[in-house]
Design a protein around this motif. Structure first.
Motif, PDB file in Angstrom:
ATOM      1  N   HIS A  82     -48.525 -13.843 -14.925  1.00 48.43           N
ATOM      2  CA  HIS A  82     -48.283 -13.812 -16.420  1.00 48.43           C
ATOM      3  C   HIS A  82     -48.166 -14.535 -17.293  1.00 48.43           C
ATOM      4  CE1 HIS A  82     -45.292 -10.541 -18.401  1.00 48.43           C
ATOM      5  NE2 HIS A  82     -45.387 -11.472 -19.319  1.00 48.43           N
ATOM      6  N   HIS A  84     -50.335 -15.414 -20.781  1.00 51.71           N
ATOM      7  CA  HIS A  84     -50.028 -15.513 -22.047  1.00 51.71           C
ATOM      8  C   HIS A  84     -51.019 -17.016 -22.796  1.00 51.71           C
ATOM      9  CE1 HIS A  84     -45.990 -14.057 -23.485  1.00 51.71           C
ATOM     10  NE2 HIS A  84     -45.847 -13.674 -22.302  1.00 51.71           N
ATOM     11  N   LEU A 135     -40.953 -14.845 -25.456  1.00 46.70           N
ATOM     12  CA  LEU A 135     -40.705 -15.954 -24.648  1.00 46.70           C
ATOM     13  C   LEU A 135     -42.430 -16.757 -25.252  1.00 46.70           C
ATOM     14  CD1 LEU A 135     -43.571 -16.867 -23.024  1.00 46.70           C
ATOM     15  CD2 LEU A 135     -41.188 -16.263 -21.517  1.00 46.70           C
ATOM     16  N   CYS A 160     -41.437 -10.662 -25.347  1.00 46.79           N
ATOM     17  CA  CYS A 160     -41.851 -10.310 -24.253  1.00 46.79           C
ATOM     18  C   CYS A 160     -40.343 -10.454 -23.141  1.00 46.79           C
ATOM     19  CB  CYS A 160     -43.029 -11.354 -23.698  1.00 46.79           C
ATOM     20  SG  CYS A 160     -43.370 -11.042 -22.096  1.00 46.79           S
ATOM     21  N   HIS A 217     -41.759 -15.000 -15.989  1.00 47.75           N
ATOM     22  CA  HIS A 217     -42.863 -15.711 -16.029  1.00 47.75           C
ATOM     23  C   HIS A 217     -42.499 -17.070 -15.340  1.00 47.75           C
ATOM     24  CE1 HIS A 217     -42.368 -13.667 -20.316  1.00 47.75           C
ATOM     25  NE2 HIS A 217     -43.553 -13.915 -19.945  1.00 47.75           N
TER      26      HIS A 217
END
Ligand SMILES: [Zn+2]
Length: 247
Positions: A115, A119, A202, A212, A216
């Motif tokens: 994840h 990003h 995030l 988000c 993470h």
């Protein structure tokens, strides 16, 4: 048991601390779809990220394997979906009972690494995202764009951002704070949803900022060796990037 106990949304412990592997919780309800708890560390499938698997431990030592986690019909409701053929164990569950809810951490940690890697990919490919899927085996991101993408260049870009060890953190921002600071919205790679009063954003320091709700890692160095496995032209306006862990 009060009506409040049954109707309140599940307390989402994973939103504040993605590294929690277990919690003690009380059973709110159970039906053919699964088990609802008053609080949980299990992330329900959403935002492209797969739902958690794991187990529920009863006071007598009984273990119930949880195969998946989904959102329920009611807002904030989280359903722990049991693996098949556990009717004897499930028959022991009663609303109000205490259980220990424990996720499959190895699987979840792969979700967190992938994840966070998606990003990083968003920072490297400045185009809108129109699809996303994050599992323990791969992650894929669909970009709305026509230009070709270079597999090796993207793999090298991710490796650089991982090696640079950027801190990753989330925070909550109110609609009022967004209105007061337009540069915040401008710097986000995805426009925040409005209306719910607050939004979870995030931030990968110096790299990416976007709304988000997923889980993470705490630093890009934890992402480790991720490679672009393939790039597909899904349609005239869609390029799909598939990530895997290097073996
Ligand atoms: Zn995210």
């Amino acid at each position: 048991m009060s009506i409040d106990f049954l109707s309140q949304p599940t307390e989402e412990l994973f939103r504040e601390d993605s590294r929690l592997t277990e919690c003690v919780a009380r059973i709110r309800a159970l039906d053919e779809r699964g088990v609802r708890l008053d609080r949980t560390v299990f992330y329900p499938q959403g935002g492209g990220q797969a739902g958690d698997a794991g187990e529920l431990l009863l006071a007598d030592g009984t273990r119930i394997a949880i195969a998946d986690t989904r959102k329920g019909e009611a807002p904030g409701e989280i359903v722990h979906v049991p693996a098949a053929e556990q009717s004897d164990a499930l028959g022991k569950l009663r609303p109000g009972d205490r259980v220990t809810a424990r996720i499959d951490w190895g699987r979840r940690y792969r979700h967190m690494r992938f994840h966070t890697a998606t990003h990083l990919l968003c920072a490297l490919v400045p185009h809108p995202v129109d699809g996303c899927s994050i599992t323990a085996a791969y992650a894929r991101l669909d970009f709305h764009m026509q230009e070709p993408l270079d597999k090796e260049a993207l793999t090298a870009g991710i490796a650089r951002l991982v090696a640079e060890s950027h801190p990753v953190r989330h925070r909550w921002i109110t609609d009022a704070e967004l209105d007061a600071d337009p540069t915040l919205v401008r710097s986000m790679s995805v426009r925040p949803p409005r209306g719910s009063g607050r939004v979870r954003v995030l931030e990968i320091e110096g790299v990416d900022l976007q709304p988000c709700g997923g889980t993470h890692v705490a630093n890009t160095s934890e992402v480790g060796m991720v490679v672009v496995k393939k790039i597909e032209k899904k349609s005239a306006m869609t390029r799909r990037v598939v990530l895997e862990f290097a073996t």
